[in-house]
Design a protein around this motif. Sequence first.
Motif, short mmCIF file in Angstrom:
data_model
loop_
_atom_site.label_atom_id
_atom_site.label_comp_id
_atom_site.label_asym_id
_atom_site.label_seq_id
_atom_site.Cartn_x
_atom_site.Cartn_y
_atom_site.Cartn_z
N ASP A 1 0.81 -1.22 0.00
CA ASP A 1 0.00 0.00 0.00
C ASP A 1 0.84 1.28 0.00
N LYS B 1 2.27 1.87 -5.18
CA LYS B 1 2.90 1.24 -6.37
C LYS B 1 2.04 1.40 -7.61
N ASN C 1 -5.09 -10.43 -3.68
CA ASN C 1 -4.85 -9.83 -2.36
C ASN C 1 -4.39 -8.38 -2.52
N GLY D 1 -4.29 -4.49 -3.91
CA GLY D 1 -5.29 -3.48 -4.24
C GLY D 1 -4.57 -2.23 -4.70
N HIS D 2 -4.46 -2.05 -6.01
CA HIS D 2 -3.69 -0.95 -6.57
C HIS D 2 -4.64 0.14 -7.07
N THR E 1 -5.99 -11.81 3.53
CA THR E 1 -7.08 -11.11 2.83
C THR E 1 -8.22 -12.08 2.49
N GLN F 1 2.27 -6.31 -3.04
CA GLN F 1 2.65 -6.36 -1.62
C GLN F 1 3.90 -5.51 -1.38
N SER G 1 2.91 -12.46 3.13
CA SER G 1 2.11 -13.10 2.10
C SER G 1 2.93 -14.27 1.55
N VAL H 1 -1.50 -3.80 7.16
CA VAL H 1 -2.84 -4.38 7.32
C VAL H 1 -2.64 -5.81 7.79
N ARG I 1 -10.28 -3.06 5.57
CA ARG I 1 -9.82 -3.01 6.96
C ARG I 1 -9.01 -1.74 7.22
P1 IMO Z 1 -0.69 -4.32 -2.28
O1 IMO Z 1 -0.15 -4.91 -3.56
C1 IMO Z 1 -1.07 -4.64 2.05
C2 IMO Z 1 -1.23 -8.70 3.77
C3 IMO Z 1 -2.52 -9.13 4.40
C4 IMO Z 1 -2.01 -10.07 5.46
C5 IMO Z 1 -0.83 -10.75 4.77
C6 IMO Z 1 -1.14 -12.12 4.18
O2 IMO Z 1 -1.99 -3.63 -2.39
O3 IMO Z 1 0.36 -3.49 -1.61
P2 IMO Z 1 -2.57 -12.90 2.05
O4 IMO Z 1 -4.01 -12.74 1.73
O5 IMO Z 1 -1.65 -12.32 1.02
O6 IMO Z 1 -2.19 -14.31 2.41
O7 IMO Z 1 -2.35 -12.05 3.41
O8 IMO Z 1 -0.43 -9.88 3.74
N1 IMO Z 1 -1.33 -8.22 2.36
C7 IMO Z 1 -1.25 -6.92 1.99
N2 IMO Z 1 -1.15 -5.80 2.74
N3 IMO Z 1 -1.06 -4.55 0.72
C8 IMO Z 1 -1.12 -5.67 -0.05
O9 IMO Z 1 -0.98 -5.64 -1.38
C9 IMO Z 1 -1.26 -6.93 0.59
N4 IMO Z 1 -1.38 -8.19 0.16
C10 IMO Z 1 -1.41 -8.98 1.25
O10 IMO Z 1 -3.21 -8.04 4.95
O11 IMO Z 1 -1.48 -9.35 6.55
#
Ligand code: IMO
Length: 409
Positions: free
Chosen positions: A12, A15, A37, A39-40, A127, A198, A213, A247, A281
């Motif tokens: 987050d 990117k 998972n 969210g861009h 997620t 991520q 993740s 998150v 969240r």
């Molecule tokens: P972007 O690309 C922020 C976090 C989840 C959780 C952990 C594992 O938007 O930056 P998962 O569903 O991947 O097994 O969850 O990783 N998480 C993210 N947090 N931005 C993301 O992606 C995330 N993708 C997964 O909240 O803590």
Amino acid sequence: MNLVIVGAQWGDEGKGKMVDYLAENADIVVRFSGGANAGHTIMVHGDTFVLHLIPSGIISPDKIVVLGNGMVIEPSAMFEELTSLSVKGIDWEKRVIISDRAHLVLPDYKNEDMRIDEHRARPVGTTGRGIGVAYGKKASRDGIRIADLWDPVIWDSLSEANRNWLAPYKEKIASMKVNLADFMMANQDKNILLEGAQGALLDLDHGTYPYVSSGSSVSAGAATGAALGPRRIHSCLGVFKAYQTRVGNGPFPSEMLGDEHEALGAQLQKLGHEYGATTGRPRRIGYLDLVALRYSGWINSLDGFILSHLNLYDGFEAVSVCTAYELDGNRIDYFPSCTAELERIKPVLQAFPGWDGAVGAARCWEDMPEGARKFVEFIEDYTGVPVCGFSVGPLRGETFMRNEVWTAS
Ligand code: IMO
Ligand code: MG
């Protein structure tokens, strides 16, 4: 030339917005990791686009976008996303390509993901998109890839429910799939932007395991997840926020906890709309952690940082960052591997005076308030990585670079 963009924190960081911006000079944008998972968020043409699976280059009309083999793809989520793009006037036909080595997320993976996490002694707070289940099956050699949909033996081994679910997507996917290694070889003279998902601290190997993740979210993941090999990567950029968010669960050394810090955290959460783009969240808020950022610079071999959200500190009297950790009474300046240690850490904060003038109004480095420039220079000295670009607001135009990034370093 091939340019990688990764998140330098816990995701987050902005990117998606930066990929959209840098896509202007790219021919092809390849997402190399993660799944729905991510969210861009991209705000452009007076509209807001939240992309989960589709690479952020899709908003620019003439770019080819690729879902790389490092991704895990749920076809229903992908086609829903494509339909919502069509509704917003984005013509994606013939522009979206999928690696036939990418793994599939099947419907029952999501429930399985949530069930596993609920039964963990210490839940990760996933997620719930079935990501860990898909990568788990991939690693244990039980996964289903795009290419496997046309292997009669594998197809017949799927449950009837899964076959019925997948069948309507097959024809369309057939027209989108490629052997990505061949595709990348054929396009080696092009400008290719490699989009991470991520962030480094959520990476399966380098993140705060097990609170991570399951994909490879560091720059090295681009070499495997986009089928091009490490020596074909010419430059790596990492996006970070002027504060830190997370998150889900897991250690967060610089988290704003306790009365005075929490009030600041609540203020930044509101100013930065810090709510998950995928799950809604609220994001946990912390001070910018330079110990973690230097670690991130190293494991990603970053040529440059892109700093986002510094404008949120406009008008603040002081801005604090974490410059060291206190662990069991000792001061340390490295990022520990042990989760229990990360949980015991107390951040050592250093305060910088706020600045007159608005970072949000700057459109070049020289426009930036002097105090903000000093703050940035401190970060560069600390991490050893230059800050080569800034996102000073959510819109595409609220972005600027200090130097040309489409040049191999
Ligand atoms: P972007 O690309 C922020 C976090 C989840 C959780 C952990 C594992 O938007 O930056 P998962 O569903 O991947 O097994 O969850 O990783 N998480 C993210 N947090 N931005 C993301 O992606 C995330 N993708 C997964 O909240 O803590
Ligand atoms: Mg996100």
